[in-house]
Design a protein around this motif. Sequence first.
Motif, short mmCIF file in Angstrom:
data_model
loop_
_atom_site.label_atom_id
_atom_site.label_comp_id
_atom_site.label_asym_id
_atom_site.label_seq_id
_atom_site.Cartn_x
_atom_site.Cartn_y
_atom_site.Cartn_z
N LEU A 141 80.72 73.96 61.30
CA LEU A 141 82.00 74.55 61.68
C LEU A 141 82.93 74.64 60.47
O LEU A 141 83.65 75.63 60.30
CB LEU A 141 82.66 73.74 62.79
N MET A 142 82.92 73.62 59.62
CA MET A 142 83.75 73.66 58.42
C MET A 142 83.34 74.83 57.53
O MET A 142 84.18 75.54 56.96
CB MET A 142 83.64 72.34 57.66
N ARG A 143 82.04 75.05 57.43
CA ARG A 143 81.55 76.14 56.57
C ARG A 143 81.84 77.51 57.19
O ARG A 143 82.29 78.43 56.50
CB ARG A 143 80.05 75.97 56.34
N GLU A 144 81.61 77.66 58.50
CA GLU A 144 81.73 78.96 59.15
C GLU A 144 83.18 79.34 59.44
O GLU A 144 83.55 80.52 59.34
CB GLU A 144 80.93 78.97 60.46
N VAL A 145 84.01 78.38 59.81
CA VAL A 145 85.38 78.67 60.22
C VAL A 145 86.36 78.48 59.07
O VAL A 145 87.26 79.29 58.86
CB VAL A 145 85.79 77.79 61.42
N TRP A 146 86.18 77.40 58.31
CA TRP A 146 87.10 77.10 57.21
C TRP A 146 86.65 77.74 55.90
O TRP A 146 87.44 77.93 55.01
CB TRP A 146 87.24 75.59 57.02
N GLY A 147 85.35 77.99 55.78
CA GLY A 147 84.82 78.55 54.54
C GLY A 147 84.64 77.52 53.45
O GLY A 147 84.57 77.87 52.27
N TRP A 148 84.53 76.24 53.83
CA TRP A 148 84.35 75.18 52.84
C TRP A 148 82.94 74.63 52.93
O TRP A 148 82.38 74.48 54.00
CB TRP A 148 85.32 74.01 53.07
N ASP A 149 82.39 74.26 51.78
CA ASP A 149 81.10 73.59 51.74
C ASP A 149 81.25 72.08 51.71
O ASP A 149 80.27 71.35 51.84
CB ASP A 149 80.30 74.04 50.51
N PHE A 150 82.47 71.60 51.53
CA PHE A 150 82.73 70.16 51.56
C PHE A 150 84.18 69.97 51.93
O PHE A 150 84.99 70.89 51.87
CB PHE A 150 82.42 69.51 50.21
N GLY A 151 84.52 68.74 52.32
CA GLY A 151 85.89 68.45 52.68
C GLY A 151 85.96 67.36 53.73
O GLY A 151 84.95 66.76 54.11
N ASP A 152 87.16 67.07 54.21
CA ASP A 152 87.39 66.03 55.19
C ASP A 152 86.99 66.53 56.57
O ASP A 152 87.66 67.38 57.16
CB ASP A 152 88.87 65.64 55.17
N LEU A 153 85.88 66.01 57.11
CA LEU A 153 85.36 66.50 58.39
C LEU A 153 86.29 66.17 59.55
O LEU A 153 86.19 66.80 60.61
CB LEU A 153 83.97 65.91 58.64
N SER A 154 87.18 65.20 59.39
CA SER A 154 88.10 64.90 60.48
C SER A 154 89.04 66.06 60.76
O SER A 154 89.63 66.15 61.84
CB SER A 154 88.90 63.63 60.17
N THR A 155 89.18 66.97 59.80
CA THR A 155 89.97 68.18 60.03
C THR A 155 89.40 68.96 61.21
O THR A 155 90.14 69.47 62.06
CB THR A 155 89.97 69.07 58.77
#
Length: 268
Positions: A205-219
């Motif tokens: 979801l972070m990759r598809e919606v936010w466009g990030w390959d890494f980051g704080d998953l609690s977001t």
Amino acid sequence: MQPANPARPAWESRGPEDQGPGPGPGPGHVLVVDDDPTVAEVVAGYLSGAGYDVARAADGPAALEHFGRRRPDLVVLDLMLPGMDGFEVCRRMRAHGRVPVIMLTARGDEDDRILGLETGADDYVTKPFSPRELVLRVDSVLRRARAAAAPAGRAPLVEGAGLVLDPAARHATSDGRALALTLREFDLLSFLLRHPGQVFTREELMREVWGWDFGDLSTVTVHVRRLRGKVEADPARPELIRTVWGVGYRLDLPPARAAVPAVPGAPS
């Protein structure tokens, strides 16, 4: 100051891509609001190195004064400001029009994240953080905000379980009732509605919606929780956006009400 090799203070962490700023997505004016001069200098340095035009403010009144003179394309806003906190600054800015906001804070409590999202923040970064990652998040939020504002052909509506999303107008309703969704909430709901019955991990979801390959998953977790509060009849017992324990999240629709593209104006 050379932003590619700044001294690493206590609030800063090393990210997987933290090799200094890369090329930016194009011109953009960013306002950095933080009362810690070291944080403000490093953040501004990385953003400037990425091609952004950066202004700085050390407190809420100064930020609002700059906002009144020159509307920024995006605001990086510290939560813990003297006198007027970041929540109030965000509220006052949003009262005068839409502007993307990334909250920056030393707090890690989920309630603060939720409150930040309620005031309209598009993203939330907790110290310690990687300046390189922050630049990537600025890129991502601005890219999506510009795409949402750009004129485009009329995209098909997406419908399911009484929900109707209009991607072109960025408007959503539930059983005819308008939903007040943030930029990310709208994108998350739209993505899930287009893939009913499919389980997605938080990383996906972070990759598809936010466009990030890494980051704080609690977001992702916080956004799902906020979205449930707006679309579920009982958010404590969600029937639409379900948690698949140990995996991620799945949007379930009754078989007869699966999400389908709909032609605007066509009979349902």
